[in-house]
Design a protein around this motif. Structure first.
Motif, short mmCIF file in Angstrom:
data_model
loop_
_atom_site.label_atom_id
_atom_site.label_comp_id
_atom_site.label_asym_id
_atom_site.label_seq_id
_atom_site.Cartn_x
_atom_site.Cartn_y
_atom_site.Cartn_z
N ARG A 118 -36.44 -6.99 30.96
CA ARG A 118 -35.84 -7.73 32.06
C ARG A 118 -35.75 -6.84 33.29
O ARG A 118 -35.70 -5.61 33.18
N ASP A 125 -30.84 -11.26 36.19
CA ASP A 125 -31.95 -10.54 35.54
C ASP A 125 -33.01 -11.58 35.21
O ASP A 125 -32.69 -12.65 34.70
N GLY A 127 -36.70 -12.04 33.08
CA GLY A 127 -37.49 -11.32 32.09
C GLY A 127 -38.19 -12.21 31.09
O GLY A 127 -38.31 -13.42 31.28
N THR A 160 -36.62 -15.48 30.24
CA THR A 160 -35.17 -15.31 30.25
C THR A 160 -34.64 -15.18 31.67
O THR A 160 -35.28 -14.62 32.54
N ASN A 162 -30.83 -14.08 33.14
CA ASN A 162 -29.47 -13.64 32.83
C ASN A 162 -28.63 -13.68 34.11
O ASN A 162 -29.10 -13.32 35.18
#
Length: 165
Positions: A118, A125, A127, A160, A162
């Motif tokens: 990430r 974040d 990733g 992903t 975050n």
């Protein structure tokens, strides 16, 4: 497509623990290879599998949680709620064609292995992650499934995002 969310908690500067919940669902259409109905139409079925994984994971970040690029590896345990259905036409031993639905569902546990990277962008974040789960379910013997087990293992390739609090 898998959709999931996970709550991560820092354990020092190079480790995290997480609790996650997700959902995966897919269906596949099928026909008999060498058999057709009396009117020469296909004998069709649909196979559908839904898995809802509850996971507890641990991640190790070798470059630390404050690096500009954050690769990680980890693992944990999954509790998998699953439901498998076979719907459509089937052929009996005496060549009779009939329509029915078979359902198997249950809970299974198994290991989860993951790895990813990430990149921090402000308080976010971005990733990617590769996640592998290994589990097997027990199909009910009174439903007429062709086997007694369902394979729940496989890979997930995840994008992903975050959000840090």
């Amino acid at each position: 497509v898998t959709f999931a969310g996970e709550w991560l908690v820092a354990l020092g500067s190079a480790a995290e623990a997480g609790l996650g919940l997700g959902i995966y669902s897919d269906s596949v259409d099928s026909v008999y290879r060498d058999l057709v109905n009396e009117d020469f139409t296909e004998i069709e079925q649909e196979f559908k599998l839904r898995i809802v994984p509850f996971t507890a994971t641990f991640r190790f970040l070798p470059l630390g949680r404050n690096a500009a690029v954050q690769p990680y590896i980890g693992g944990g345990i999954g509790l998998f709620r699953w439901r498998y259905t076979e719907t459509g036409e089937s052929v009996d031993f005496d060549s009779t064609i009939f329509r029915d639905t078979y359902v198997g569902e249950g809970w299974s546990t198994g290991p989860v292995i993951l790895g990813g990277v990430r990149i921090p962008v402000g308080s976010w974040d971005i990733g990617g992650e590769i996640r592998y789960q290994d589990a097997e379910g027990e199909l009910p013997s009174d439903q007429g499934f062709s086997g007694s087990k369902i394979d729940l293992k496989g890979f997930n390739y995840l994008m992903t995002v975050n959000i840090r609090f």
